[in-house]
Write an enzyme that holds these catalytic residues in place. Structure first.
Site, PDB file in Angstrom:
ATOM      1  N   CYS A  81     -28.270 -35.564  11.354  1.00  0.00           N
ATOM      2  CA  CYS A  81     -29.378 -34.542  12.384  1.00  0.00           C
ATOM      3  C   CYS A  81     -29.828 -35.378  13.517  1.00  0.00           C
ATOM      4  O   CYS A  81     -30.389 -36.209  13.239  1.00  0.00           O
ATOM      5  CB  CYS A  81     -30.472 -33.949  11.647  1.00  0.00           C
ATOM      6  SG  CYS A  81     -31.695 -32.950  12.548  1.00  0.00           S
ATOM      7  N   ASN A 154     -21.036 -34.345  10.684  1.00  0.00           N
ATOM      8  CA  ASN A 154     -21.207 -33.001  10.300  1.00  0.00           C
ATOM      9  C   ASN A 154     -20.404 -32.278  11.233  1.00  0.00           C
ATOM     10  O   ASN A 154     -19.994 -32.927  12.216  1.00  0.00           O
ATOM     11  CB  ASN A 154     -22.467 -32.828  10.280  1.00  0.00           C
ATOM     12  CG  ASN A 154     -23.049 -32.860  11.572  1.00  0.00           C
ATOM     13  OD1 ASN A 154     -22.436 -33.032  12.753  1.00  0.00           O
ATOM     14  ND2 ASN A 154     -24.415 -32.180  11.932  1.00  0.00           N
ATOM     15  N   CYS A 220     -29.585 -28.986  19.181  1.00  0.00           N
ATOM     16  CA  CYS A 220     -28.796 -29.430  17.933  1.00  0.00           C
ATOM     17  C   CYS A 220     -28.310 -30.768  18.629  1.00  0.00           C
ATOM     18  O   CYS A 220     -27.539 -30.765  19.517  1.00  0.00           O
ATOM     19  CB  CYS A 220     -27.571 -28.536  17.344  1.00  0.00           C
ATOM     20  SG  CYS A 220     -26.789 -29.139  16.365  1.00  0.00           S
TER      21      CYS A 220
HETATM   22  N1  LIG Z   1     -30.200 -29.905  14.117  1.00  0.00           N
HETATM   23  C1  LIG Z   1     -29.150 -30.825  13.980  1.00  0.00           C
HETATM   24  C2  LIG Z   1     -27.828 -30.658  13.228  1.00  0.00           C
HETATM   25  C3  LIG Z   1     -28.143 -30.439  11.846  1.00  0.00           C
HETATM   26  C4  LIG Z   1     -26.611 -29.968  11.499  1.00  0.00           C
HETATM   27  C5  LIG Z   1     -26.674 -29.104  10.223  1.00  0.00           C
HETATM   28  N2  LIG Z   1     -27.092 -27.541  10.743  1.00  0.00           N
HETATM   29  C6  LIG Z   1     -25.419 -29.147   9.505  1.00  0.00           C
HETATM   30  O1  LIG Z   1     -25.314 -28.331   8.669  1.00  0.00           O
HETATM   31  O2  LIG Z   1     -24.615 -29.949  10.032  1.00  0.00           O
HETATM   32  C7  LIG Z   1     -29.083 -31.956  14.862  1.00  0.00           C
HETATM   33  O3  LIG Z   1     -29.843 -32.229  15.912  1.00  0.00           O
HETATM   34  O4  LIG Z   1     -28.055 -32.698  14.868  1.00  0.00           O
END
Ligand SMILES: N[C@H](CCC[C@H](N)C(=O)O)C(=O)O
Length: 276
Positions: A81, A154, A220
């Protein structure tokens, strides 16, 4: 149970201090904490636990004292994250739990060690190298948008809009369709449109994101990293900086001459309280 609320460009988290890994966290409890009406509300949970006290991070304890145990708001796990790391580091420093060394402040994650360099207004994090590895598509209703798969620790699918389709018209209230053969564990889907030139960077784009396990979020970090990597590639650049504007604010993605990928942006702690 004590908690702190924080965000990075509107991607918000419930921070749970648990240095010795004693909290009984379950998917149900995380979802309840993240519920915006019945709970505290958040896009995810950041549990603050010593690496040595968590089975998934014990191997990183020699390099990073703290493990960012990130959970999506539906209670699912994610490897990384990007916004969360900045908020996590801001929390550690605000609570005198860690201080950056000469190279910065290392944080253990499921995607490996991230190193943060801190200044007052913003924090920049040394991220995993984004890997662009396949073509695929996303669907929203009758709209099909081609995209590229990007692994940032991810999974991401970066879809550049064209044919006059604008970000504002996209319905992201439901997960965009994706190819489970390419993304067997689900995927974070980013939609991108070009933006006007900005001084001091090599490119500027706008994006929206539907996150795996959290739905559409205001921001994100790993998604911005994926989008920035594709934007640099599409500009024919191997190094440089991209300004990525999200509904929640601006993040800067940089691939420097040493081959390091940086994600820079704000990190804000909003409140602290007690979960009853
Ligand atoms: N908000 C996060 C990403 C979370 C990713 C998550 N949703 C997943 O399942 O990979 C960020 O700032 O990178």
């Amino acid at each position: 149970m004590r908690f702190t609320k924080g965000h990075g460009t509107g991607n918000d988290f419930v921070i749970l201090p648990d240095p010795d890994g004693e909290l009984e966290l379950t998917a149900e409890r995380v979802a309840a904490l993240c519920d915006r009406h019945r709970g505290i509300g958040g896009d995810g949970v950041l549990r603050v636990v010593r690496s040595a006290k968590h089975p998934e991070a014990a191997g990183q304890a020699g390099e990073a004292e703290w493990f960012m145990d990130y959970w999506n708001s539906d209670g699912s796990f994610a490897e990384m994250c990007g916004n969360g790391v900045r908020v996590f580091v801001r929390y550690l420093m605000s609570n005198d739990l860690a201080t950056p060394g000469p190279a910065g402040l290392p944080v253990a994650t499921r995607a490996g060690i991230m190193v943060a360099q801190v200044n007052d207004g913003s924090i920049r994090v040394r991220m995993t190298t984004p890997r662009v590895y396949a073509g695929s598509t996303a669907t929203i209703g009758a709209l099909t948008v081609p995209g590229v798969a990007v692994d940032c620790g991810n999974p991401h699918l970066v879809c550049n809009l064209h044919d006059g389709v604008r970000l504002a018209v996209l319905d992201l209230t439901r997960p965009p369709g994706h190819d489970p053969a390419v993304f067997p564990g689900g995927v974070n889907v980013e939609f991108v449109e070009p933006a006007e030139p900005v001084d001091g960077v090599d490119g500027h784009v706008r994006m929206r994101v539907h996150e795996r396990g959290s739905g559409e979020t205001l921001s994100c970090g790993t998604g911005a990293l994926a989008v920035g990597a594709v934007a640099l590639r599409d500009a024919g650049l191997t190094t440089g900086s991209i300004a990525v504007d999200l509904p929640g604010g601006r993040l800067i993605v940089t691939h420097d001459d040493d081959g390091v990928w940086w994600l820079e942006g704000p990190a804000v702690l909003v409140a602290t309280g007690e979960v009853l």
